[in-house]
Each structure stands twice: as structure tokens, then as C-alpha cells.
Scaffold this motif. Structure first.
Motif, PDB file in Angstrom:
ATOM      1  N   GLY A 129     -13.816  96.010  58.083  1.00  0.00           N
ATOM      2  CA  GLY A 129     -13.763  95.982  57.019  1.00  0.00           C
ATOM      3  C   GLY A 129     -15.658  97.076  56.348  1.00  0.00           C
ATOM      4  N   ASP A 130     -16.406  95.731  57.267  1.00  0.00           N
ATOM      5  CA  ASP A 130     -17.530  95.907  57.207  1.00  0.00           C
ATOM      6  C   ASP A 130     -18.564  96.908  57.102  1.00  0.00           C
ATOM      7  N   ARG A 131     -18.217  98.024  58.193  1.00  0.00           N
ATOM      8  CA  ARG A 131     -18.342  98.733  58.081  1.00  0.00           C
ATOM      9  C   ARG A 131     -17.798 100.725  57.877  1.00  0.00           C
ATOM     10  N   LEU A 149     -18.652  92.204  51.738  1.00  0.00           N
ATOM     11  CA  LEU A 149     -18.625  92.374  50.455  1.00  0.00           C
ATOM     12  C   LEU A 149     -19.986  90.865  49.841  1.00  0.00           C
ATOM     13  N   ASP A 150     -21.046  91.985  49.048  1.00  0.00           N
ATOM     14  CA  ASP A 150     -22.196  90.989  48.286  1.00  0.00           C
ATOM     15  C   ASP A 150     -21.121  89.511  47.777  1.00  0.00           C
ATOM     16  N   GLU A 151     -22.537  88.020  47.184  1.00  0.00           N
ATOM     17  CA  GLU A 151     -22.099  87.228  46.748  1.00  0.00           C
ATOM     18  C   GLU A 151     -20.980  87.225  45.958  1.00  0.00           C
ATOM     19  N   THR A 152     -21.126  88.356  45.493  1.00  0.00           N
ATOM     20  CA  THR A 152     -19.790  88.624  44.232  1.00  0.00           C
ATOM     21  C   THR A 152     -18.648  89.665  44.384  1.00  0.00           C
ATOM     22  N   ARG A 158     -23.978 100.551  51.395  1.00  0.00           N
ATOM     23  CA  ARG A 158     -25.692 100.178  51.662  1.00  0.00           C
ATOM     24  C   ARG A 158     -25.687 100.959  52.659  1.00  0.00           C
ATOM     25  N   GLY A 159     -26.482 102.195  52.750  1.00  0.00           N
ATOM     26  CA  GLY A 159     -27.188 102.898  54.507  1.00  0.00           C
ATOM     27  C   GLY A 159     -27.407 102.630  55.293  1.00  0.00           C
TER      28      GLY A 159
END
Length: 173
Positions: A129-131, A149-152, A158-159
């Protein structure tokens, strides 16, 4: 079903499917979790705006993490450059699921003078799910987005990259 089903994402482990409709831009949620026959549980309209000719149209839908009942679902359209994110919710005390729009972002990595890819026709995710891969007709590209996922705990969306494809591509696996 609403007219002209075009794309579908089915998650057998989570017990639902989401259908994108080309001419109306609607998304239909089908519930198959309860052990009874599959039935329409929800229809969401108005997620995507009309293009210059007045056409709407949801074209592709995919789950970021299949099997996760609380996972994000992404949907794209032929009429605009927006990616709509949704989840499947269930109200306490009710077994009927519903689609809940959660946020959106724009395909602005390529196209035009400042981004703005439109007429998306395909959508797929890497196994973790990261791409996210998006197939567009304007401009004719396959685009790669970072959906880790970011830290939150929110996807970055992001492209990262794009490559040219034929002008009328219509599917992505």
C-alpha cells in the motif's frame, strides 16, 4: 446498480465491493459480509466535478490495504484531476455499511504548466500500500505516488515519477 458500472474494487476479506460509475460519477458500495446475499448498501454521488463538457465519471477504485476493514479506498475520475479517499463505516448498532469520504488530493505531479492530470482510467497499489499507480489519458501517463504513512499515520500522497504511455490506455493491473 446505478447505470454504467465501469470499475470495481472487491475486498472479499473485508466483505464489500465498491463500483465506480462512468456516466454519473457515483460510487456504489456492495455489502457481502453478513452471510446473506450481496446487496447494495450505499451510493455516494457528487464526489467528482464535471469537466468542461459537463461530463462526470468515476472510472477506477482501489483499496490501499486489502483485507483491512478500516483501510482507505481511493477513487479517480475522467472528469477531474482529484483522487478521492474513502473508508467503509458502520454505525453502532447497525450492520449496514456506508461509504465515508475522508479527504482528497490532486494529481499534480505532471501535466499542464503546473500539474493537473485528468481523465484517469486505472488505479492500483503495491502489495504493502505504499505506492499508488494511476493511469491517465491527459497527459497519457502512468504516475507513481508515495502513499506510505507519515509520522501521524496519514498517507503522504506525494507524486514520485511518471512515464509516458499510449493515448487511449484504459486499464491498469
Amino acid at each position: 446498480l446505478t447505470e454504467e458500472p465501469f470499475g470495481v474494487y472487491a475486498d472479499a476479506m473485508a466483505g464489500y465491493a465498491v463500483v465506480a460509475h462512468l456516466t454519473t460519477g457515483a460510487l456504489t458500495l456492495l455489502d457481502s459480509q453478513s452471510g446473506s446475499p450481496t446487496q447494495i448498501a450505499d451510493v455516494v454521488t457528487g464526489l467528482f466535478g464535471a469537466d468542461a463538457s459537463g461530463l462526470r465519471g468515476a472510472t477506477a477504485v482501489a483499496g490501499r490495504t486489502p483485507g483491512n476493514p478500516n483501510g482507505l479506498i481511493y477513487a479517480v475520475a475522467r472528469s477531474e484531476d482529484r483522487v478521492q479517499m474513502l473508508t467503509v463505516g458502520r454505525q453502532a448498532g447497525s450492520s449496514a455499511p456506508f461509504l465515508l469520504p475522508t479527504g482528497y488530493f490532486f494529481l499534480d505531479a505532471v501535466g499542464g504548466t503546473s500539474g493537473g492530470s485528468s481523465d484517469s482510467r486505472g488505479l492500483a497499489f503495491s502489495n504493502n500500500g505504499d505506492r499508488m499507480y494511476v493511469l491517465n489519458r491527459r497527459p497519457p501517463t502512468v504516475q507513481l505516488y508515495d502513499t506510505s504513512l507519515d509520522e501521524t499515520g496519514v498517507p503522504k500522497n506525494r507524486g514520485l515519477a511518471a512515464t509516458d504511455v499510449c493515448r487511449n490506455a484504459s486499464g491498469l493491473t
